[in-house]
Enzyme design. Structure first.
Site, PDB file in Angstrom:
ATOM      1  N   GLU A  84       0.759  -1.103   0.073  1.00 56.96           N
ATOM      2  CA  GLU A  84      -0.307   0.254   0.017  1.00 56.96           C
ATOM      3  C   GLU A  84       0.796   1.087   0.209  1.00 56.96           C
ATOM      4  O   GLU A  84       0.184   2.464  -0.719  1.00 56.96           O
ATOM      5  CB  GLU A  84      -0.745   0.244   1.530  1.00 56.96           C
ATOM      6  N   LYS A  93     -12.918   2.103  -2.012  1.00 55.88           N
ATOM      7  CA  LYS A  93     -13.749   2.588  -0.796  1.00 55.88           C
ATOM      8  C   LYS A  93     -15.860   3.698  -1.249  1.00 55.88           C
ATOM      9  O   LYS A  93     -16.221   3.207  -0.985  1.00 55.88           O
ATOM     10  CB  LYS A  93     -13.178   3.106   0.657  1.00 55.88           C
ATOM     11  N   HIS A 105       7.684 -26.522   0.222  1.00 57.00           N
ATOM     12  CA  HIS A 105       7.144 -27.905   0.179  1.00 57.00           C
ATOM     13  C   HIS A 105       5.835 -27.580  -1.247  1.00 57.00           C
ATOM     14  O   HIS A 105       5.340 -28.376  -0.774  1.00 57.00           O
ATOM     15  CB  HIS A 105       7.022 -29.341   1.042  1.00 57.00           C
TER      16      HIS A 105
HETATM   17  O1  PA5 Z   1      -3.495   1.689   6.402  1.00 59.28           O
HETATM   18  C1  PA5 Z   1      -4.472   1.921   5.752  1.00 59.28           C
HETATM   19  O2  PA5 Z   1      -4.157   3.383   5.710  1.00 59.28           O
HETATM   20  C2  PA5 Z   1      -5.112   1.434   5.266  1.00 59.28           C
HETATM   21  O3  PA5 Z   1      -4.934   0.418   5.047  1.00 59.28           O
HETATM   22  C3  PA5 Z   1      -6.424   1.429   6.643  1.00 59.28           C
HETATM   23  O4  PA5 Z   1      -6.221   0.985   7.893  1.00 59.28           O
HETATM   24  C4  PA5 Z   1      -7.575   0.386   6.266  1.00 59.28           C
HETATM   25  O5  PA5 Z   1      -8.228   1.277   4.909  1.00 59.28           O
HETATM   26  C5  PA5 Z   1      -8.424   1.007   6.937  1.00 59.28           C
HETATM   27  O6  PA5 Z   1      -9.613   2.945   7.230  1.00 59.28           O
HETATM   28  P1  PA5 Z   1      -9.687   3.041   8.900  1.00 59.28           P
HETATM   29  O7  PA5 Z   1      -8.624   2.471  10.269  1.00 59.28           O
HETATM   30  O8  PA5 Z   1     -10.034   4.409   8.173  1.00 59.28           O
HETATM   31  O9  PA5 Z   1     -11.492   1.639   8.846  1.00 59.28           O
END
Ligand code: PA5
Length: 454
Positions: free
Chosen positions: A299, A442, A328
């Protein structure tokens, strides 16, 4: 015995796997000034308060709040702690639980769990598993911790609605404050749709600093409240972060373990065609640390545009594997498939337990080489064998060695990987700390769920 974790890139070098696949000394010398310049930028941004993850471990008042609240909730004797959250709100806790609690923790008696609750991290919206969790974790015996920075993630909000509905139905509205804790954006600085939930029911609420992204938040209340509820060694973790922060404060490529790993991965991807990065811990305890890292790396670095606005489609695909299990399953591909991967082997020097192989089945002489040895020795031999086999196939391996698995070393590991990711983002010249691709998904999901107007 030192508790410092060790980084060893010798098997990534051209001298080990050849110049086509390995990093040459000249390439490291060439990138060193870029790393030093990036360090100056990151250090300045840290001082400016742009990125808060570096300093989370220092926030004594936050740790006090978290531990006091956990003590108060523990006194109520819950059987279950359920985390409602996804991505960065969940993966850090899962990594810590797997690393620092005993295997099969939830199956232990409450006494063997030291009076601490069982833990369920619900990071999906599969109706079958969520329904089953609600059956197993009856509201009366359960504390739910909803974690969402934004407070608007559809998956987490859906879980919350189901849980609040169940608590209200079974225990009444007044009981919600005893069974639900909120972790979200700080008040006054940013909005969160969870703030009105807290206000409505009078809940305990923890703030995640605005300058800390979800995937960098494990040492904030996101990971630390569950850790306190489970009786993890929080001071050990803070000490581990501090020790690694110290080691990562130098701009010197060869002395800073996080920068060295970042530079090697970046060079391997951009110069040697290693577009995938496999993390393969040889320890069940660290299997979910690899999962946590997978999100962090993907990410943070998987970005379409550079900091200069150019289309770059950057990022190395992270893969999680487990030694020896995946020897394996995957190692055939890793050795003989496309030579497009860098292997991060995580090794544990000393396991907490030793398991001797007994003098059994003595009628079969072919098992002689195992009898009387230990499972620990076999594990060590297997790590070595895989690394040697990968070397023979000219596959680069970057090794991390943990002297043992405990709060101190696991915190060092996670902290180092965060700093490494921050440095890698600078080398790729991308915005490490946002996730526009996730946000867009989202938004579309919300639109699809909205009632259609005629
Ligand atoms: O690393 C990040 O920012 C994302 O993975 C969020 O943690 C994830 O999308 C969840 O978002 P939120 O904490 O706003 O619910």
């Amino acid at each position: 015995m030192t508790l410092d974790i060790k980084v060893d890139i010798s098997r990534c070098k051209s001298v080990a796997v050849g110049a086509e696949h390995g990093i040459a000394p000249a390439e490291l010398r060439e990138i060193a000034p870029r790393v030093e310049a990036a360090h100056e930028i990151l250090a300045q941004e840290r001082r400016d308060g742009d990125y808060g993850f570096y300093d989370l471990y220092k926030a004594a008042d936050v740790f006090d709040d978290v531990e006091n609240a956990a003590d108060a909730f523990l006194a109520k004797g819950y059987d279950n702690l359920v985390i409602l959250g996804i991505g960065g709100s969940a993966l850090g806790t899962t990594a810590l639980v797997t690393a620092l609690k005993p295997p099969f923790y939830n199956t232990l008696t409450k006494r063997s769990r030291g009076g601490h609750p069982r833990i369920f991290v619900m990071d999906n919206i599969d109706p079958v598993s969520f329904r089953q969790m609600m059956r197993v974790c009856q509201p009366k015996k359960t504390l739910y911790n909803v974690i969402s920075k934004s407070g608007s993630t559809a998956e987490t909000v859906t879980q919350l609605l189901i849980v609040v509905g169940a608590i209200e139905k079974k225990l009444g509205k007044d009981a919600v404050k005893d069974h639900l804790v909120v972790t979200t954006n700080p008040r006054g600085e940013a909005k969160s749709l969870l703030h009105p939930v807290t206000d409505h029911y009078g809940l305990t609420e923890f703030a995640v600093p605005l300058n800390v992204g979800g995937r960098f938040s494990v040492f904030s209340p996101v990971g630390m409240f569950p850790a306190a509820m489970l009786g993890m060694d929080i001071e050990g973790m803070r000490a581990g972060c501090e020790a690694m922060d110290r080691r990562c404060s130098t701009p010197s490529l060869m002395e800073n373990p996080a920068y060295l790993r970042a530079a090697v991965q970046y060079l391997a991807d951009t110069r040697k065609g290693k577009v995938m990065s496999v993390m393969m811990p040889y320890s069940d305890a660290l299997r979910d640390a690899a999962d946590w890292y997978r999100q962090l790396w993907a990410e943070s670095l998987g970005k379409r545009v550079s900091l200069d606005g150019e289309e770059v489609y950057a990022g190395q695909t992270p893969i999680k594997a487990l030694g020896v299990t995946d020897q394996h399953s995957q190692v055939q591909l890793y050795r003989e498939g496309p030579n497009n991967k860098l292997f991060n082997i995580i090794e544990v020097r000393r396991f907490e337990k030793t398991l001797r192989i007994p003098q059994a089945l003595e009628s079969i002489p072919e098992f002689d080489y195992l009898r009387g040895a230990s499972m620990n020795k076999l594990m060590a031999a297997e790590v070595r064998a895989t690394m040697d086999a990968l070397k023979e196939s000219v596959r680069p391996v970057s090794r991390v060695v943990l002297p043992r698995v405990n709060a101190h070393t696991v915190a060092q590991l996670l902290y180092m990987l965060e700093v490494e990711t921050a440095m890698a983002g600078r080398l790729y010249n991308v915005q490490t700390f946002n996730q526009p691709g996730v946000e867009e998904g989202k938004r579309i999901a919300r639109a699809l769920m909205a009632p259609k107007s005629e």
